[in-house]
Motif scaffolding. Structure first.
Motif, mmCIF file in Angstrom:
data_model
loop_
_atom_site.group_PDB
_atom_site.id
_atom_site.type_symbol
_atom_site.label_atom_id
_atom_site.label_comp_id
_atom_site.label_asym_id
_atom_site.label_seq_id
_atom_site.Cartn_x
_atom_site.Cartn_y
_atom_site.Cartn_z
ATOM 1 N N GLY A 151 5.340 3.924 6.357
ATOM 2 C CA GLY A 151 4.140 2.194 6.230
ATOM 3 C C GLY A 151 4.328 1.918 7.613
ATOM 4 N N GLU A 152 3.953 0.638 7.034
ATOM 5 C CA GLU A 152 3.976 0.105 8.879
ATOM 6 C C GLU A 152 5.666 -0.726 9.043
ATOM 7 N N ALA A 153 6.640 -0.356 8.781
ATOM 8 C CA ALA A 153 7.365 -0.553 8.678
ATOM 9 C C ALA A 153 8.053 0.314 10.084
ATOM 10 N N CYS B 21 -11.284 -5.075 1.926
ATOM 11 C CA CYS B 21 -10.171 -4.078 1.805
ATOM 12 C C CYS B 21 -10.842 -2.342 2.890
ATOM 13 N N ASN B 22 -10.757 -2.636 3.830
ATOM 14 C CA ASN B 22 -11.652 -1.407 4.479
ATOM 15 C C ASN B 22 -9.740 -0.363 4.537
ATOM 16 N N PHE B 23 -11.179 0.750 3.190
ATOM 17 C CA PHE B 23 -8.783 0.968 3.031
ATOM 18 C C PHE B 23 -8.935 2.994 3.393
ATOM 19 N N ALA C 54 -1.904 -12.330 12.533
ATOM 20 C CA ALA C 54 -1.745 -10.471 13.194
ATOM 21 C C ALA C 54 -2.448 -9.435 11.850
ATOM 22 N N GLU C 55 -2.898 -8.534 11.867
ATOM 23 C CA GLU C 55 -2.940 -7.991 10.775
ATOM 24 C C GLU C 55 -2.192 -6.942 11.065
ATOM 25 N N VAL C 56 -1.520 -6.787 11.951
ATOM 26 C CA VAL C 56 -0.181 -5.541 12.004
ATOM 27 C C VAL C 56 0.618 -5.975 13.015
ATOM 28 N N ALA D 253 5.692 -10.973 4.209
ATOM 29 C CA ALA D 253 6.029 -9.597 5.071
ATOM 30 C C ALA D 253 7.585 -10.771 5.675
ATOM 31 N N THR D 254 8.571 -9.695 5.885
ATOM 32 C CA THR D 254 9.879 -10.272 6.304
ATOM 33 C C THR D 254 10.431 -8.614 7.561
ATOM 34 N N GLY D 255 11.483 -8.926 8.339
ATOM 35 C CA GLY D 255 11.978 -8.056 8.931
ATOM 36 C C GLY D 255 13.004 -7.019 8.240
ATOM 37 N N SER E 269 -7.087 -7.844 2.864
ATOM 38 C CA SER E 269 -7.467 -7.188 3.658
ATOM 39 C C SER E 269 -8.918 -6.710 3.591
ATOM 40 N N GLY E 270 -9.158 -6.565 5.100
ATOM 41 C CA GLY E 270 -10.991 -6.224 4.823
ATOM 42 C C GLY E 270 -11.754 -7.498 4.864
ATOM 43 N N GLY E 271 -11.816 -8.427 4.831
ATOM 44 C CA GLY E 271 -11.998 -10.028 4.401
ATOM 45 C C GLY E 271 -12.256 -10.068 3.179
ATOM 46 N N LEU F 254 10.411 -2.087 -6.302
ATOM 47 C CA LEU F 254 11.323 -3.544 -6.375
ATOM 48 C C LEU F 254 9.805 -4.865 -5.138
ATOM 49 N N ASP F 255 9.751 -5.981 -5.138
ATOM 50 C CA ASP F 255 9.300 -6.959 -4.366
ATOM 51 C C ASP F 255 9.533 -8.097 -4.512
ATOM 52 N N HIS F 256 9.749 -8.573 -3.515
ATOM 53 C CA HIS F 256 9.839 -9.817 -3.669
ATOM 54 C C HIS F 256 8.919 -11.018 -4.292
ATOM 55 N N ALA G 282 0.472 -1.286 0.314
ATOM 56 C CA ALA G 282 0.111 -0.244 -0.248
ATOM 57 C C ALA G 282 0.745 1.184 0.267
ATOM 58 N N ALA G 283 1.812 1.514 0.897
ATOM 59 C CA ALA G 283 2.252 2.108 0.652
ATOM 60 C C ALA G 283 3.788 3.243 -0.520
ATOM 61 N N GLY G 284 4.441 1.350 -0.479
ATOM 62 C CA GLY G 284 4.928 2.024 -1.743
ATOM 63 C C GLY G 284 4.653 1.575 -2.892
ATOM 64 N N ASN H 218 -4.786 1.772 9.240
ATOM 65 C CA ASN H 218 -3.239 1.406 8.911
ATOM 66 C C ASN H 218 -3.003 1.513 7.730
ATOM 67 N N PHE H 219 -4.313 1.203 6.861
ATOM 68 C CA PHE H 219 -4.009 1.506 4.971
ATOM 69 C C PHE H 219 -4.001 3.168 4.963
ATOM 70 N N GLN H 220 -5.125 4.205 5.846
ATOM 71 C CA GLN H 220 -4.546 5.852 5.733
ATOM 72 C C GLN H 220 -3.391 5.745 6.057
HETATM 73 P P1 FDA Z 1 2.393 -3.958 3.334
HETATM 74 O O1 FDA Z 1 2.812 -5.557 4.054
HETATM 75 O O2 FDA Z 1 1.235 -3.699 2.606
HETATM 76 O O3 FDA Z 1 3.535 -4.258 2.124
HETATM 77 C C1 FDA Z 1 5.144 -4.266 2.179
HETATM 78 C C2 FDA Z 1 5.403 -4.694 1.071
HETATM 79 O O4 FDA Z 1 6.947 -5.235 0.992
HETATM 80 C C3 FDA Z 1 4.407 -6.211 0.645
HETATM 81 O O5 FDA Z 1 4.894 -6.496 -0.898
HETATM 82 C C4 FDA Z 1 6.363 -7.864 0.099
HETATM 83 O O6 FDA Z 1 5.666 -8.330 -0.219
HETATM 84 C C5 FDA Z 1 7.312 -6.152 0.435
HETATM 85 N N1 FDA Z 1 8.244 -6.912 0.898
HETATM 86 C C6 FDA Z 1 8.512 -7.069 2.284
HETATM 87 N N2 FDA Z 1 9.594 -7.736 2.207
HETATM 88 C C7 FDA Z 1 10.528 -8.070 1.400
HETATM 89 C C8 FDA Z 1 11.753 -7.777 0.925
HETATM 90 N N3 FDA Z 1 12.928 -8.019 1.590
HETATM 91 N N4 FDA Z 1 12.399 -7.798 -0.161
HETATM 92 C C9 FDA Z 1 11.092 -7.007 -1.113
HETATM 93 N N5 FDA Z 1 10.088 -6.448 -0.919
HETATM 94 C C10 FDA Z 1 9.899 -7.507 0.208
HETATM 95 N N6 FDA Z 1 -5.309 -3.137 7.189
HETATM 96 C C11 FDA Z 1 -6.066 -1.464 7.347
HETATM 97 O O7 FDA Z 1 -6.031 -0.085 7.352
HETATM 98 N N7 FDA Z 1 -7.933 -2.034 7.594
HETATM 99 C C12 FDA Z 1 -7.824 -3.707 6.351
HETATM 100 O O8 FDA Z 1 -8.912 -3.151 6.340
HETATM 101 C C13 FDA Z 1 -6.564 -4.134 6.739
HETATM 102 N N8 FDA Z 1 -7.397 -5.406 7.008
HETATM 103 C C14 FDA Z 1 -5.842 -6.464 7.661
HETATM 104 C C15 FDA Z 1 -6.449 -7.738 6.759
HETATM 105 C C16 FDA Z 1 -4.968 -8.618 7.730
HETATM 106 C C17 FDA Z 1 -5.289 -9.946 6.677
HETATM 107 C C18 FDA Z 1 -3.736 -7.998 7.773
HETATM 108 C C19 FDA Z 1 -2.631 -9.054 7.627
HETATM 109 C C20 FDA Z 1 -4.046 -7.027 7.631
HETATM 110 C C21 FDA Z 1 -4.838 -6.133 7.097
HETATM 111 N N9 FDA Z 1 -4.372 -4.646 7.943
HETATM 112 C C22 FDA Z 1 -5.424 -3.384 7.053
HETATM 113 C C23 FDA Z 1 -3.273 -4.009 7.675
HETATM 114 C C24 FDA Z 1 -2.478 -3.579 6.475
HETATM 115 O O9 FDA Z 1 -2.602 -4.570 5.085
HETATM 116 C C25 FDA Z 1 -1.225 -2.999 6.405
HETATM 117 O O10 FDA Z 1 -1.476 -1.763 7.713
HETATM 118 C C26 FDA Z 1 -0.535 -1.992 5.407
HETATM 119 O O11 FDA Z 1 -0.620 -3.270 4.041
HETATM 120 C C27 FDA Z 1 0.911 -1.697 5.459
HETATM 121 O O12 FDA Z 1 1.645 -1.229 4.310
HETATM 122 P P2 FDA Z 1 2.789 -1.060 3.559
HETATM 123 O O13 FDA Z 1 2.572 -0.900 2.306
HETATM 124 O O14 FDA Z 1 3.460 -0.288 4.543
HETATM 125 O O15 FDA Z 1 3.013 -2.619 4.228
#
Ligand code: FDA
Length: 394
Positions: free
Chosen positions: A366-368, A51-53, A337-339, A170-172, A46-48, A33-35, A14-16, A379-381
């Motif tokens: 973003g969430e990092a 997407c609760n955007f 976990a969602e976050v 997801a990764t660290g 998300s959001g079942g 870039l994304d792996h 979302a953020a990227g 979280n999306f906002q």
């Molecule tokens: P996001 O996780 O979206 O993106 C990170 C990207 O980085 C991914 O594409 C990943 O593949 C990539 N990446 C990671 N490590 C990498 C590496 N080493 N090399 C290359 N690429 C790498 N929020 C909300 O507001 N409303 C909702 O309805 C929901 N519902 C929901 C459901 C579920 C099941 C989850 C798990 C989460 C939610 N969320 C949510 C939370 C929301 O999804 C989350 O906060 C945002 O996606 C965060 O956006 P980011 O872009 O920061 O990270």
């Protein structure tokens, strides 16, 4: 020869994507870039699946961070109204499922398509299935080594999100890069996550799996009036997900199963006015029948007529219904976990440009970051707002 870009965004979430399309419209040459093999996987789930955007009530009070003022600037500059405008420009139908919480009407897919279309229009390239093996400072910019070759970038934006749902990619990575460049990372913890229970309560919850009711839950400084849901492992639903952001191992949740009812007052009156009515009948009119029945069994009052309740029993039942102390064994953890609560410390990051102090070529969004929203679209906002603020400043 290394490929060259003005901006490389790591993470097509979302953020990227939001950052990439914004920087692209600013005239920058952008590569994402994304792996993973697909962009925006978390958006899709998300959001079942809908997407609760965003949340129309977005404000800093809905976020957790060691630096609570950090999110204010970006959230003010890019509001839910801005994102709704974008969604509507793309003809995406949406609904307000709960007050302020906007969801796609059918599926989250159009949100990802919208972001990818905007990236294309803005000239931002998205490259998937790419591993980043190193990131180093090179002059004023950065040099990346990747599975698709070396890349020189004027700036690199880390948008790799948090640790939840490793099976979704997801990764660290963001935390490792932060440490490599001398930034702090707070403790991280799975949040917006269901609770698990120990043996007796786990069995009780499992027997009620699928039953939900509206409760008030209190834990630490958190207090939420939302539905809770019994599951095969414990308790979930919005009330419990919200509570998980405040919970620490060993703490009990205080649950009011009848938040609209003065239980002690009602029982005291009904002892005289309806003495033959059973406690289970009374409770079955106020809670889902299966839960009322089970609860009366747990309390040993299934066959008890209201008239036979002593004052002491009324007080005990009042306590069990209004201040039920439930001690979780733990949470379901990163798997569901969602976050992530916590993340890259924000003290040395600009809240306007998201650049690292003294190193403008490196940014985190973003969430990092150590900014985590409550449940409900916050979280999306944050992802949209931090992505736009960073992209505009490139
Ligand atoms: P996001 O996780 O979206 O993106 C990170 C990207 O980085 C991914 O594409 C990943 O593949 C990539 N990446 C990671 N490590 C990498 C590496 N080493 N090399 C290359 N690429 C790498 N929020 C909300 O507001 N409303 C909702 O309805 C929901 N519902 C929901 C459901 C579920 C099941 C989850 C798990 C989460 C939610 N969320 C949510 C939370 C929301 O999804 C989350 O906060 C945002 O996606 C965060 O956006 P980011 O872009 O920061 O990270």
């Amino acid at each position: 020869m290394a490929q060259t870009y003005d901006v490389v965004v790591i993470g097509a979430g979302a953020a990227g994507l939001m950052c990439a399309l914004t920087a692209g419209y600013e005239g920058r040459r952008v590569l994402v870039l994304d792996h993973a093999n697909k962009a925006g996987k978390k958006i899709l789930m998300s959001g079942g699946g809908r997407c609760n955007f965003t949340n129309l009530a977005t404000g800093p009070e809905h976020f957790f961070s060691a630096n609570p003022h950090f999110c204010i600037s970006a959230l003010k500059r890019y509001t839910p109204g801005h994102f709704v405008e974008l969604v509507e420009r793309h003809g995406i139908e949406h609904v307000e499922k709960a007050p302020g919480q906007l969801f796609c009407a059918d599926s989250a897919k159009p949100i990802v398509s919208m972001l990818l279309t905007e990236c294309e229009w803005a000239g931002a390239e998205v490259r998937l299935k790419t591993r980043i093996t190193s990131l180093e400072r090179r002059g004023e910019g950065m040099r990346l080594e990747t599975s698709s070759g070396a890349i020189d970038a004027g700036a690199v934006v880390i948008a790799t999100g948090g640790l939840s749902i490793p099976t979704m990619g997801a990764t660290g990575f963001g935390y490792d890069i932060a440490r490599q460049f001398g930034l702090g990372v707070t403790d991280t913890r799975a949040a917006l996550v269901p609770f698990t229970l120990t043996s007796q309560w786990r069995e009780r919850a499992a027997s009620l799996a699928g039953v939900s009711c509206s409760v008030t839950v209190e834990v630490g400084e958190g207090r939420y009036r939302e539905p809770m849901l019994f599951t095969h492992r414990g308790v979930s639903g919005p009330a419990m997900l919200q509570a998980s952001s405040h919970w620490q191992p060993g703490m009990a949740l205080s649950i009011d199963l009848l938040p609209d009812i003065d239980v002690a007052g009602e029982l005291a009156t009904l002892r005289h006015e309806a003495p033959k009515r059973h406690v289970s009948t009374w409770l079955g009119e106020r809670l889902p029948k299966r839960l009322a029945q089970a609860w009366c069994e747990w309390q040993g009052v299934t066959e008890k007529p209201l008239g036979a309740l002593s004052k002491r029993e009324v007080s005990r039942l009042d306590g069990e219904l209004k201040r039920w102390q439930l001690k979780p064994a733990g949470t379901e953890g990163w798997r569901t976990a969602e976050v992530t609560l916590g993340g890259v410390e924000t003290q040395a990051i600009s809240s306007k440009t998201f650049a690292v102090e003294g190193l403008p070529a490196l940014r985190f969004i973003g969430e990092a970051l150590d900014v985590t929203g409550q449940l409900g679209g916050f979280n999306f906002q944050w992802a949209w707002a931090s992505g736009v603020a960073c992209g505009q400043s490139m």
